[in-house]
Design an enzyme around this catalytic site. Structure first.
Site, PDB file in Angstrom:
ATOM      1  N   ASP A  39      43.543  39.224  43.113  1.00 17.31           N
ATOM      2  CA  ASP A  39      43.019  40.528  42.715  1.00 17.31           C
ATOM      3  C   ASP A  39      41.588  40.755  43.176  1.00 17.31           C
ATOM      4  OD1 ASP A  39      45.002  41.909  41.438  1.00 17.31           O
ATOM      5  OD2 ASP A  39      44.633  41.001  39.488  1.00 17.31           O
ATOM      6  N   CYS A  40      40.929  39.696  43.542  1.00 14.08           N
ATOM      7  CA  CYS A  40      39.499  39.799  43.840  1.00 14.08           C
ATOM      8  C   CYS A  40      39.183  39.750  45.322  1.00 14.08           C
ATOM      9  CB  CYS A  40      38.744  38.698  43.110  1.00 14.08           C
ATOM     10  SG  CYS A  40      39.003  38.800  41.343  1.00 14.08           S
TER      11      CYS A  40
END
Ligand code: GLC
Ligand code: GLC
Length: 811
Positions: free
Chosen positions: A483-484
């Protein structure tokens, strides 16, 4: 140092010191109605949706941590105490918290008074039971006072914590007999209320928080308890609570039992009222009378135990190592059920107000759960697929109450669609139920836009094919599994989200993680097409898979490992050419599972590099070296300090990908070594450092470059649960469901003599005994089914309802 011990016989973890290094929690409830309970009685309760239907209040990130819950105060003479230690927190003569399968039991004693509180939610029931047993173990008569306490949440947990100008004026209650009803907002649009009851006449009650506690007191010393007398307060606005007051007299040796119930009721619009402003209490009364005696409660508790006997009876092993057995047989499976139920929506850490069910998360959760209750897995797959769009893209999350995609979060995480192939094929392999593929499933929750579930899988597959970048590798979108890693989202503004600020025109960044994922599930898609007779589609899809393999070989190989990505500018991410973040775990995991370039030694080189650069004492870190400055073109990842979360932390979710990769090479010793590094039961003695529960996996352990390597965070709700279960059972122990039987292909530590597994598969019980006389890791010499040799490693589906013996000789 340890804070308790495992009781495998009872499938419990027994905490004997209430001051655990962090709250050690448990989840109650299996369907619709849930509670969280910490080892000191903290926690909250909700119906279906931790955000929209919250019954009791909880304050996150509090001081001290974990304050607020379902508490009992016992006043015995001048001494006041709590059986779960909190909130009063005076030293007990005995304290014990037993976290079991969907229940928690506290035992506290002080001055020869023993109090036991058993909390659980009966099967298919919208209420939590608290069975309280008080026993006088002294030679004298005791007259004690018992106060219960919960604080109502005004339903929408987020609004409850923010919209005070409204909320302090809306709270409403009713009290009748021994039941306190929480009817806030019932008179307008809600058709539901909550109640808290006890099966005995009471000597008083309170429903107004400030009256009960006193504005300047803490929960450890409420006014009412200190004064030993409730005030029969009725809340009008402010913060409604529910507290019962009971005076109990006990002869020496005498024991009394009380049944408290925290329940949730829905009433039809036309039947909401008994009379003007008086709510219809009949449904609550019916629930209360269902469990108004200890016998009825004991029966429900027994049913719960039987339920878990059945669920856990489907896979059980004997390995010779109690730590492994208790992970596989009890705790890992239990955690898989909890993650199936909650996705990432409700805990102390994810906070239960921000997120619903994740598209990728819930699909992955299924691989650890599908064998337990396949019908529920089927329904879940349907719900998830209903939030997809015709082009294969999907909402990243949906709310469990409405089952609708969460528009605020949106979509465009380009790994998401592929996970639907994983969950669907896992379901069909477990059950043999191909009919799911023909089920009509809506797009975007619109029944008018329904197509067969197979068409959803096809859309998932082609979403990758239709979204390739400059190197013919998959475009990453806002992020892939990580997600990052937000390679198209550039932000200099601290008030912007990294994931939703997708502001680079064209978004050309590419992901090697999705490339590997596509090859793994592309092959699965092809296999499925063949199995259901879609030969033309299988052939067509195979070409795309082959093209992807070639693209990875041509543009995704760094020499000693697979690259991680190409950023927006076409620069390599996860290359030896980079100053930091030279190597990442995700692409090593997926490309090795996909066996891309295995024949050229790429798989072996990649996994050797993982060992050399990413492995450490506490697990495998996500990337190395961790980023020490902010790289705007990488997004959120470099915002974390080195060694934490997605920046060089041990993200336990992805370690099993490497374990599985190792089994592709037959390296059972290495695979198992990685397994034991993060399996919580193996870390019990490290509890002081590890901090979180020794019975469940956590999301993240601080990595080798962190300030405090080995310290863990965010336990329970993580894809770690299902992936580790999948890796140990299907790849290391190597017993995996296939469309036409049970495949046997262990890859174990060479020093093992073997192991036993009992596997209930399609109503057939297989008693599998794997023997390893030559002490190797992988390879099978022969398989005997009921004494007769078979010449395949797939044991066919045998006579249902019977037990069959499978003897596997490795060699
Ligand atoms: C609150 C709102 C305000 C509104 C008032 C009356 O103060 O902030 O906008 O006018 O309530 O409803
Ligand atoms: C969190 C998210 C999951 C994501 C992972 C890695 O666990 O729930 O969806 O894949 O972080 O960023």
């Amino acid at each position: 140092m340890k804070y308790g011990h495992f009781d495998d016989e009872n499938r419990e973890y027994v905490i004997t010191n209430p001051k655990t290094p962090y709250p050690w929690i448990n989840y109650l409830g299996n369907e619709d109605f849930f509670s969280l309970t910490s080892n000191t009685g903290g926690g909250y309760t909700f119906y279906k949706d931790a955000k929209f239907r919250r019954l009791t209040r909880y304050r996150y990130n509090n001081i001290p941590v974990d304050n607020g819950g379902k508490y009992f105060y016992v006043k015995d003479g001048d001494t006041t105490w709590s059986p779960g230690w909190k909130p009063v927190k005076i030293e007990l003569d005995h304290y014990e918290c037993r976290h079991g399968m969907s229940y928690t039991k506290f035992r506290g004693s002080k001055n020869k008074l023993e109090v036991e509180v058993l909390q659980f939610i009966p099967l298919s029931f919208w209420g939590e039971i608290q069975k309280v047993k008080v026993k006088n173990a002294s030679p004298d008569i005791k007259k004690i006072k018992l106060f219960s306490f919960i604080e109502w949440c005004l339903w929408n947990a987020e609004d409850d914590m923010t919209n005070f100008q409204r909320n302090f004026s809306t709270g409403e209650v009713e009290v009748k007999d021994s039941v306190i009803y929480h009817k806030t907002e019932f008179k307008e649009r809600r058709n539901h209320y909550a109640f808290y009851s006890v099966n005995s006449p009471i000597d008083g009650y309170d429903t107004d928080r400030e009256t009960f506690i006193g504005l300047y007191n803490d929960l450890d010393s409420p006014d009412v308890v200190s004064q030993g007398q409730s005030k029969n307060s009725v809340a009008h606005g402010w913060s409604p609570i529910a507290s019962h007051y009971l005076e109990i007299e006990l002869e020496p040796g005498e024991e009394k039992e009380l049944i408290f119930m925290l329940g949730y009721v829905e009433v039809e619009k036309v039947n909401k009222w008994e009379s003007k402003s008086v709510i219809n209490k009949q449904p609550a009364q019916d629930m209360i009378s269902a469990y108004d005696t200890a016998d009825k409660v004991d029966k429900a508790f027994e049913d719960l135990r039987t339920y878990w006997d059945n669920l856990l009876g489907k896979i059980s092993i004997e390995s010779g190592d109690a730590r492994l057995d208790r992970m596989v047989n009890i705790w890992n499976q239990y955690q898989c059920m909890v993650t199936f139920n909650m996705s990432r929506s409700a805990s102390f850490f994810e906070s239960g107000i921000g997120r619903g069910m994740g598209f990728r998360d819930s699909n992955q959760d299924l691989i650890g759960f599908v064998h337990q209750i396949p019908e529920r897995a089927r329904e879940r797959i349907y719900d998830i697929a209903s939030t997809q769009f015709e082009d294969g893209s999907c909402y990243h999350q949906y709310q469990p109450l409405t089952k609708k995609g969460n528009a605020a979060v949106g979509g465009n995480f380009n790994d998401d669609p592929l996970w639907l192939i994983l969950s669907t094929t896992a379901y069909i392999k477990e059950t043999g139920d191909f009919s799911l593929l023909d089920e009509m499933v809506p797009f975007d929750n619109d029944p008018a836009r329904s197509k067969s579930h197979f068409e959803h899988l096809k859309a998932s597959f082609y979403h990758v094919v239709n979204n390739l970048g400059p190197h013919k590798l998959p475009l990453i979108g806002r992020a892939d599994w990580n997600d990052c890693l937000n390679l198209n989202c550039f932000s200099e503004d601290p008030n912007e989200s990294f994931q939703t600020t997708e502001n680079q025109k064209g978004g050309t960044a590419e992901s090697l993680m999705i490339a590997g994922l596509f090859v793994v599930y592309g092959k699965e898609y092809v296999k499925l097409c063949k199995r259901v007779g879609k030969k033309k589609e299988a052939k067509k899809a195979q070409v795309h898979v082959d093209d992807m393999i070639e693209a990875v070989k041509a543009h995704g190989w760094d020499g000693d490992w697979y690259l991680r990505a190409y950023d927006y500018f076409g620069n390599k991410v996860g290359s030896s050419e980079n100053e930091e973040g030279k190597i990442f775990i995700e692409s090593q995991g997926w490309c090795t599972m996909a066996e891309i370039g295995k024949e050229d030694g790429m798989v072996e080189k990649s996994l050797n590099a993982v060992k050399e650069y990413l492995d450490c004492d506490y697990g495998i870190v996500l990337n190395y070296p961790a980023f020490t400055k902010y790289y705007i073109e990488y997004g959120e990842i470099s915002t974390y300090p080195a060694g934490y979360k997605e920046n060089g932390g041990i993200f336990c979710h992805n370690n099993p990908w490497i374990m599985i990769g190792e089994t592709m090479l037959g390296r059972g010793d290495q695979a198992y070594d990685y397994y034991t590094k993060i399996a919580p039961s193996f870390l019990e003695d490290l509890s002081e450092l590890h901090k979180v529960e020794p019975y469940v996996y956590c999301q993240m352990i601080a990595g080798k470059e962190a300030h405090k390597p080995g310290e863990a965070k965010n336990s329970w709700l993580s894809g770690t649960a299902s992936w580790n279960f999948y890796a140990i059972t299907q790849y290391i122990l190597g017993i995996s469901p296939e469309y036409d039987g049970l495949a046997i292909n262990p890859c174990i530590p060479s020093k093992w003599d073997g192991f036993k597994m009992k596997r209930v598969f399609r109503d057939v019980t297989y008693n599998i005994h794997v023997k390893n006389p030559e002490h190797i890791s992988k390879g099978i010499k022969k398989i005997l089914v009921n004494g007769i040799a078979i010449n395949s490693n797939i044991v066919p589906i045998l006579e249902k309802g019977k037990e069959h013996s499978v003897e596997v000789i490795m060699g």
